[in-house]
Design a protein around this motif. Sequence first.
Motif, PDB file in Angstrom:
ATOM      1  N   TYR A 290       0.822  -1.205   0.000  1.00 19.04           N
ATOM      2  CA  TYR A 290       0.000   0.000   0.000  1.00 19.04           C
ATOM      3  C   TYR A 290       0.859   1.258   0.000  1.00 19.04           C
ATOM      4  CZ  TYR A 290       1.129   0.542   4.976  1.00 19.04           C
ATOM      5  OH  TYR A 290       1.785   0.710   6.172  1.00 19.04           O
ATOM      6  N   LYS A 291       0.199   2.372  -0.321  1.00 16.95           N
ATOM      7  CA  LYS A 291       0.762   3.698  -0.153  1.00 16.95           C
ATOM      8  C   LYS A 291      -0.106   4.438   0.856  1.00 16.95           C
ATOM      9  CE  LYS A 291       2.979   4.183  -4.653  1.00 16.95           C
ATOM     10  NZ  LYS A 291       3.099   5.021  -5.892  1.00 16.95           N
ATOM     11  N   ARG A 292       0.477   5.438   1.512  1.00 19.45           N
ATOM     12  CA  ARG A 292      -0.228   6.114   2.606  1.00 19.45           C
ATOM     13  C   ARG A 292       0.054   7.608   2.577  1.00 19.45           C
ATOM     14  NH1 ARG A 292       1.454   7.099   8.148  1.00 19.45           N
ATOM     15  NH2 ARG A 292      -0.331   7.153   9.597  1.00 19.45           N
ATOM     16  N   GLU A 293      -0.953   8.384   2.922  1.00 20.27           N
ATOM     17  CA  GLU A 293      -0.766   9.819   3.097  1.00 20.27           C
ATOM     18  C   GLU A 293      -1.404  10.253   4.404  1.00 20.27           C
ATOM     19  OE1 GLU A 293      -2.671  12.296   0.245  1.00 20.27           O
ATOM     20  OE2 GLU A 293      -4.624  11.296   0.398  1.00 20.27           O
ATOM     21  N   VAL A 294      -0.689  11.098   5.145  1.00 21.05           N
ATOM     22  CA  VAL A 294      -1.215  11.665   6.381  1.00 21.05           C
ATOM     23  C   VAL A 294      -1.831  13.009   6.030  1.00 21.05           C
ATOM     24  CG1 VAL A 294      -0.664  12.499   8.690  1.00 21.05           C
ATOM     25  CG2 VAL A 294       0.510  10.486   7.778  1.00 21.05           C
ATOM     26  N   LEU A 295      -3.077  13.207   6.421  1.00 18.37           N
ATOM     27  CA  LEU A 295      -3.788  14.427   6.068  1.00 18.37           C
ATOM     28  C   LEU A 295      -3.450  15.558   7.039  1.00 18.37           C
ATOM     29  CD1 LEU A 295      -7.288  12.833   5.354  1.00 18.37           C
ATOM     30  CD2 LEU A 295      -5.499  13.394   3.696  1.00 18.37           C
ATOM     31  N   THR A 296      -3.167  16.724   6.504  1.00 21.16           N
ATOM     32  CA  THR A 296      -2.959  17.902   7.340  1.00 21.16           C
ATOM     33  C   THR A 296      -4.322  18.375   7.859  1.00 21.16           C
ATOM     34  OG1 THR A 296      -3.251  19.484   5.538  1.00 21.16           O
ATOM     35  CG2 THR A 296      -1.028  18.562   5.857  1.00 21.16           C
ATOM     36  N   PRO A 297      -4.331  19.225   8.902  1.00 24.09           N
ATOM     37  CA  PRO A 297      -5.615  19.758   9.377  1.00 24.09           C
ATOM     38  C   PRO A 297      -6.421  20.441   8.272  1.00 24.09           C
ATOM     39  CG  PRO A 297      -3.909  20.179  10.996  1.00 24.09           C
ATOM     40  CD  PRO A 297      -3.217  19.611   9.787  1.00 24.09           C
ATOM     41  N   THR A 298      -5.740  21.161   7.389  1.00 24.49           N
ATOM     42  CA  THR A 298      -6.441  21.821   6.282  1.00 24.49           C
ATOM     43  C   THR A 298      -7.032  20.791   5.330  1.00 24.49           C
ATOM     44  OG1 THR A 298      -5.043  23.789   6.386  1.00 24.49           O
ATOM     45  CG2 THR A 298      -6.166  23.358   4.301  1.00 24.49           C
ATOM     46  N   GLU A 299      -6.280  19.749   5.022  1.00 22.68           N
ATOM     47  CA  GLU A 299      -6.785  18.699   4.136  1.00 22.68           C
ATOM     48  C   GLU A 299      -7.966  17.966   4.772  1.00 22.68           C
ATOM     49  OE1 GLU A 299      -2.729  17.482   1.672  1.00 22.68           O
ATOM     50  OE2 GLU A 299      -3.127  16.612   3.651  1.00 22.68           O
ATOM     51  N   GLN A 300      -7.890  17.741   6.080  1.00 26.02           N
ATOM     52  CA  GLN A 300      -9.002  17.099   6.774  1.00 26.02           C
ATOM     53  C   GLN A 300     -10.256  17.956   6.707  1.00 26.02           C
ATOM     54  OE1 GLN A 300      -7.092  16.381  10.624  1.00 26.02           O
ATOM     55  NE2 GLN A 300      -7.213  14.187  10.242  1.00 26.02           N
ATOM     56  N   TYR A 301     -10.081  19.263   6.918  1.00 26.76           N
ATOM     57  CA  TYR A 301     -11.229  20.172   6.850  1.00 26.76           C
ATOM     58  C   TYR A 301     -11.837  20.184   5.448  1.00 26.76           C
ATOM     59  CZ  TYR A 301     -13.996  24.398   6.566  1.00 26.76           C
ATOM     60  OH  TYR A 301     -15.017  25.284   6.330  1.00 26.76           O
ATOM     61  N   ASN A 302     -10.994  20.314   4.438  1.00 23.19           N
ATOM     62  CA  ASN A 302     -11.494  20.388   3.069  1.00 23.19           C
ATOM     63  C   ASN A 302     -12.205  19.111   2.650  1.00 23.19           C
ATOM     64  OD1 ASN A 302     -10.577  23.005   2.729  1.00 23.19           O
ATOM     65  ND2 ASN A 302      -8.644  22.391   1.776  1.00 23.19           N
ATOM     66  N   GLU A 303     -11.686  17.991   3.112  1.00 18.81           N
ATOM     67  CA  GLU A 303     -12.337  16.727   2.795  1.00 18.81           C
ATOM     68  C   GLU A 303     -13.688  16.634   3.503  1.00 18.81           C
ATOM     69  OE1 GLU A 303     -11.156  12.214   3.748  1.00 18.81           O
ATOM     70  OE2 GLU A 303      -9.993  13.139   2.136  1.00 18.81           O
ATOM     71  N   ARG A 304     -13.733  17.071   4.749  1.00 18.42           N
ATOM     72  CA  ARG A 304     -14.997  17.065   5.487  1.00 18.42           C
ATOM     73  C   ARG A 304     -16.019  17.986   4.814  1.00 18.42           C
ATOM     74  NH1 ARG A 304     -13.002  18.348   9.841  1.00 18.42           N
ATOM     75  NH2 ARG A 304     -13.680  20.494  10.178  1.00 18.42           N
ATOM     76  N   LEU A 305     -15.553  19.135   4.360  1.00 17.26           N
ATOM     77  CA  LEU A 305     -16.416  20.079   3.644  1.00 17.26           C
ATOM     78  C   LEU A 305     -16.981  19.441   2.377  1.00 17.26           C
ATOM     79  CD1 LEU A 305     -17.346  23.114   3.068  1.00 17.26           C
ATOM     80  CD2 LEU A 305     -15.226  23.273   1.733  1.00 17.26           C
ATOM     81  N   MET A 306     -16.112  18.832   1.598  1.00 17.18           N
ATOM     82  CA  MET A 306     -16.519  18.236   0.331  1.00 17.18           C
ATOM     83  C   MET A 306     -17.567  17.141   0.537  1.00 17.18           C
ATOM     84  SD  MET A 306     -14.185  16.060  -2.336  1.00 17.18           S
ATOM     85  CE  MET A 306     -13.859  14.818  -1.080  1.00 17.18           C
ATOM     86  N   LEU A 307     -17.328  16.280   1.508  1.00 17.35           N
ATOM     87  CA  LEU A 307     -18.246  15.171   1.749  1.00 17.35           C
ATOM     88  C   LEU A 307     -19.548  15.646   2.381  1.00 17.35           C
ATOM     89  CD1 LEU A 307     -15.665  12.542   3.054  1.00 17.35           C
ATOM     90  CD2 LEU A 307     -16.740  12.620   0.804  1.00 17.35           C
ATOM     91  N   ALA A 308     -19.453  16.589   3.317  1.00 18.00           N
ATOM     92  CA  ALA A 308     -20.644  17.058   4.016  1.00 18.00           C
ATOM     93  C   ALA A 308     -21.609  17.763   3.077  1.00 18.00           C
ATOM     94  CB  ALA A 308     -20.247  17.985   5.161  1.00 18.00           C
ATOM     95  N   LEU A 309     -21.091  18.559   2.150  1.00 15.42           N
ATOM     96  CA  LEU A 309     -21.968  19.293   1.244  1.00 15.42           C
ATOM     97  C   LEU A 309     -22.649  18.382   0.224  1.00 15.42           C
ATOM     98  CD1 LEU A 309     -20.163  22.695   0.567  1.00 15.42           C
ATOM     99  CD2 LEU A 309     -22.268  22.272   1.853  1.00 15.42           C
ATOM    100  N   ARG A 310     -22.200  17.157   0.137  1.00 12.29           N
ATOM    101  CA  ARG A 310     -22.892  16.191  -0.718  1.00 12.29           C
ATOM    102  C   ARG A 310     -24.136  15.617  -0.032  1.00 12.29           C
ATOM    103  NH1 ARG A 310     -20.584  14.087  -5.230  1.00 12.29           N
ATOM    104  NH2 ARG A 310     -21.870  12.241  -4.953  1.00 12.29           N
ATOM    105  N   THR A 311     -24.263  15.835   1.257  1.00  7.74           N
ATOM    106  CA  THR A 311     -25.354  15.222   2.005  1.00  7.74           C
ATOM    107  C   THR A 311     -26.433  16.239   2.356  1.00  7.74           C
ATOM    108  OG1 THR A 311     -24.496  15.629   4.237  1.00  7.74           O
ATOM    109  CG2 THR A 311     -23.609  13.715   3.041  1.00  7.74           C
ATOM    110  N   CYS A 312     -27.587  15.715   2.757  1.00 14.13           N
ATOM    111  CA  CYS A 312     -28.703  16.589   3.125  1.00 14.13           C
ATOM    112  C   CYS A 312     -28.463  17.284   4.460  1.00 14.13           C
ATOM    113  CB  CYS A 312     -29.998  15.771   3.176  1.00 14.13           C
ATOM    114  SG  CYS A 312     -30.037  14.502   4.469  1.00 14.13           S
ATOM    115  N   ARG A 313     -27.483  16.834   5.239  1.00 11.08           N
ATOM    116  CA  ARG A 313     -27.181  17.463   6.527  1.00 11.08           C
ATOM    117  C   ARG A 313     -26.299  18.700   6.351  1.00 11.08           C
ATOM    118  NH1 ARG A 313     -24.127  15.336   9.863  1.00 11.08           N
ATOM    119  NH2 ARG A 313     -25.084  16.260  11.731  1.00 11.08           N
TER     120      ARG A 313
END
Length: 361
Positions: A290-313
Amino acid sequence: MAAIYIHIPFCYSRCSYCAFFSTTELQMRSVYIDAAIREYGLRSGYLPQGEPVRTIYLGGGTPSQIANRDLARLLNALPVEQAEEVTIEANPSDMTEAKLKAWRQMGINRLSIGVQSFNDTKLAFLNRRHGSKQAKKVIRLAQDMGYTNISIDLMYALPYQTLEQWQEDIDQALSFGVQHISTYCLSYEAGTPLYNLRAKGIVHDASDDLANAMYACLCERLKQAGYSHYEVSNFALPGYESRHNSSYWDGTPYLGLGAGAHSYDGRSRQWNVANLKRYISAIIGGKVPYKREVLTPTEQYNERLMLALRTCRGIEATDELLRKARPYLNTGRLYVDNGRIIASIEGINILNTIITDLMQE
């Protein structure tokens, strides 16, 4: 809570639009299942200690291509008894009474059936192995055999597809009363036969206006039928939202087994090599390739933003986010409900642009 995903890459034949990692080397199926079982043992410490496995998902590829005896061996090695939801993706042409009976005995309680269309001309163009009659037959068969959590996949914006044809697909899907419907706008992925046909000018993208009209029609008809539009591409009757897929959108840790499978532990993401022989060889040698990447706080936030806006919540409406979102709030593409920013249907049509504009730098 935690989740487990197992990637089963085997397909009898490849669909013209599919860019997922898959293979037609069907003779490797049994040894591949051996490797996936061994990988689970090698990665026993990946998921947070004490977190029960809530969902198990067999995706692909075509998991319904796996022989019952091999599928049973795989599931016997996993914590099926503690999982609330165990899903298998299935092609209608693989679904027999014997398989459906065996799957239930193994603990599988949710089916995700790759129908894609009830139009035989469209199915042939997509190089699907089933026809509309077969799809209808196996949906009814699964229902008659006691499956009470069934999802079907549909695709729209297909070449030469009209709005009327799409409406017929929606109506046909609704006639079965299935608990869940997933829908996908056709995309042309590099390297696929469909992509090459477009490059040659043989087929063309559906216009944005037509694709948006199809999506609006879908949302309205399913809403009228009582389905909750809980994620951009997913609709469910109350209580039948996909628990496994929801774990991706809400940041639940998940373990991915198999070639090309991804995993997430809350801080880092890793993915297995998408090569059948390299994967099997490494696992036999006692190593996970496998390959692995550790997410920075900014990357974690942006990913959470991207996924959350796809949902009705949606996502929490912080002052910073409200400031950035103001242009879209003013036009109705985003709205605020109960302290959360949510995308409207018009917003979903340009969601990638919205997300880019709202991301942290």
